[in-house]
Motif scaffolding. Sequence first.
Motif, PDB file in Angstrom:
ATOM      1  N   MET A   1      73.146  39.516  47.673  1.00  0.00           N
ATOM      2  CA  MET A   1      73.913  40.533  48.355  1.00  0.00           C
ATOM      3  C   MET A   1      73.968  41.822  47.563  1.00  0.00           C
ATOM      4  O   MET A   1      75.021  42.382  47.343  1.00  0.00           O
ATOM      5  N   GLN A  12      80.991  45.046  44.096  1.00  0.00           N
ATOM      6  CA  GLN A  12      80.132  43.922  43.724  1.00  0.00           C
ATOM      7  C   GLN A  12      80.020  43.814  42.211  1.00  0.00           C
ATOM      8  O   GLN A  12      80.159  42.721  41.649  1.00  0.00           O
ATOM      9  N   HIS A  16      81.374  40.619  40.151  1.00  0.00           N
ATOM     10  CA  HIS A  16      80.400  39.831  39.380  1.00  0.00           C
ATOM     11  C   HIS A  16      80.804  39.786  37.900  1.00  0.00           C
ATOM     12  O   HIS A  16      80.754  38.721  37.271  1.00  0.00           O
ATOM     13  N   TRP A  51      82.277  37.610  50.654  1.00  0.00           N
ATOM     14  CA  TRP A  51      81.532  36.421  50.235  1.00  0.00           C
ATOM     15  C   TRP A  51      81.924  35.164  51.004  1.00  0.00           C
ATOM     16  O   TRP A  51      81.216  34.162  50.909  1.00  0.00           O
ATOM     17  N   GLU A  56      80.341  30.670  47.679  1.00  0.00           N
ATOM     18  CA  GLU A  56      79.346  31.694  48.033  1.00  0.00           C
ATOM     19  C   GLU A  56      79.351  32.830  47.019  1.00  0.00           C
ATOM     20  O   GLU A  56      78.297  33.393  46.705  1.00  0.00           O
ATOM     21  N   SER A  59      77.541  31.568  44.034  1.00  0.00           N
ATOM     22  CA  SER A  59      76.126  31.527  44.380  1.00  0.00           C
ATOM     23  C   SER A  59      75.489  32.906  44.245  1.00  0.00           C
ATOM     24  O   SER A  59      74.401  33.059  43.681  1.00  0.00           O
ATOM     25  N   ASP A  60      76.177  33.924  44.744  1.00  0.00           N
ATOM     26  CA  ASP A  60      75.665  35.293  44.655  1.00  0.00           C
ATOM     27  C   ASP A  60      75.536  35.740  43.199  1.00  0.00           C
ATOM     28  O   ASP A  60      74.524  36.329  42.806  1.00  0.00           O
ATOM     29  N   GLU A  64      71.924  36.591  41.003  1.00  0.00           N
ATOM     30  CA  GLU A  64      71.731  37.806  40.208  1.00  0.00           C
ATOM     31  C   GLU A  64      71.438  37.464  38.749  1.00  0.00           C
ATOM     32  O   GLU A  64      70.634  38.130  38.109  1.00  0.00           O
ATOM     33  N   ALA A 105      73.602  28.619  42.707  1.00  0.00           N
ATOM     34  CA  ALA A 105      72.789  29.377  43.663  1.00  0.00           C
ATOM     35  C   ALA A 105      72.509  28.545  44.905  1.00  0.00           C
ATOM     36  O   ALA A 105      72.565  29.054  46.028  1.00  0.00           O
ATOM     37  N   ASP A 109      74.565  28.269  49.444  1.00  0.00           N
ATOM     38  CA  ASP A 109      73.427  28.838  50.152  1.00  0.00           C
ATOM     39  C   ASP A 109      73.107  28.051  51.414  1.00  0.00           C
ATOM     40  O   ASP A 109      72.086  27.388  51.496  1.00  0.00           O
ATOM     41  N   ASN A 114      69.254  32.224  49.290  1.00  0.00           N
ATOM     42  CA  ASN A 114      69.266  32.344  47.830  1.00  0.00           C
ATOM     43  C   ASN A 114      68.098  31.624  47.199  1.00  0.00           C
ATOM     44  O   ASN A 114      67.510  32.109  46.237  1.00  0.00           O
ATOM     45  N   ARG A 117      65.230  33.877  47.513  1.00  0.00           N
ATOM     46  CA  ARG A 117      65.278  34.989  46.561  1.00  0.00           C
ATOM     47  C   ARG A 117      64.859  34.533  45.173  1.00  0.00           C
ATOM     48  O   ARG A 117      64.093  35.212  44.489  1.00  0.00           O
TER      49      ARG A 117
END
Length: 181
Positions: A1, A12, A16, A51, A56, A59-60, A64, A105, A109, A114, A117
């Motif tokens: 995201m 974000q 994070h 999220w 989630e 996971s995001d 990253e 991740a 998902d 994810n 990605r």
Amino acid sequence: MVRPGGRSARVQASVHTAVRELAAEVGRDALTVPLVAQRAGVTPSTIYRRWGDLQELLSDVAVERLRPDTTPGDHGTLPTDLTSWAEQFLDEMASPAGRAYIRDALLGDPDGGNAGRCSAYAAEQIDVILTRATRRGERTPDTESVIDQVVAPMMYRILFRPDGLDAAYARRLVAGVLRGV
């Protein structure tokens, strides 16, 4: 995201950062949305809206963290470049932190985005290595062959049979894919 620019990017980044800091301070299992929101300077509803839930969000953050920060090293030959990359990939992904990021991740998902990605990150790194080798006039396997014969077995072993994973294992996988070219 990943969202470019503005308030969205700042939110974000702060969320994070809060997740990473709090996980280091209190442990991943003690994380809650309100705790993260307080540290990030946002409301819990901001996190839920963006999220959905804590899993989630984790996971995001994990996706990253799994993104490579550097281009694969250029050591002059395909076998050396690919082996060096595979050894580093295995070392990072098989570490306790790497395995935790992989689990996070995948757990948050539901649609497989994810995983796609993360797979794209590896494919991009492999493409760099193979493109350099092709420019040097070396014969190369295709990216999917390297994914299938090097990355996939390593990921399986990291997730389900982590004992005995070492640089020698990565070297054997690379030697195998290069025998076919």
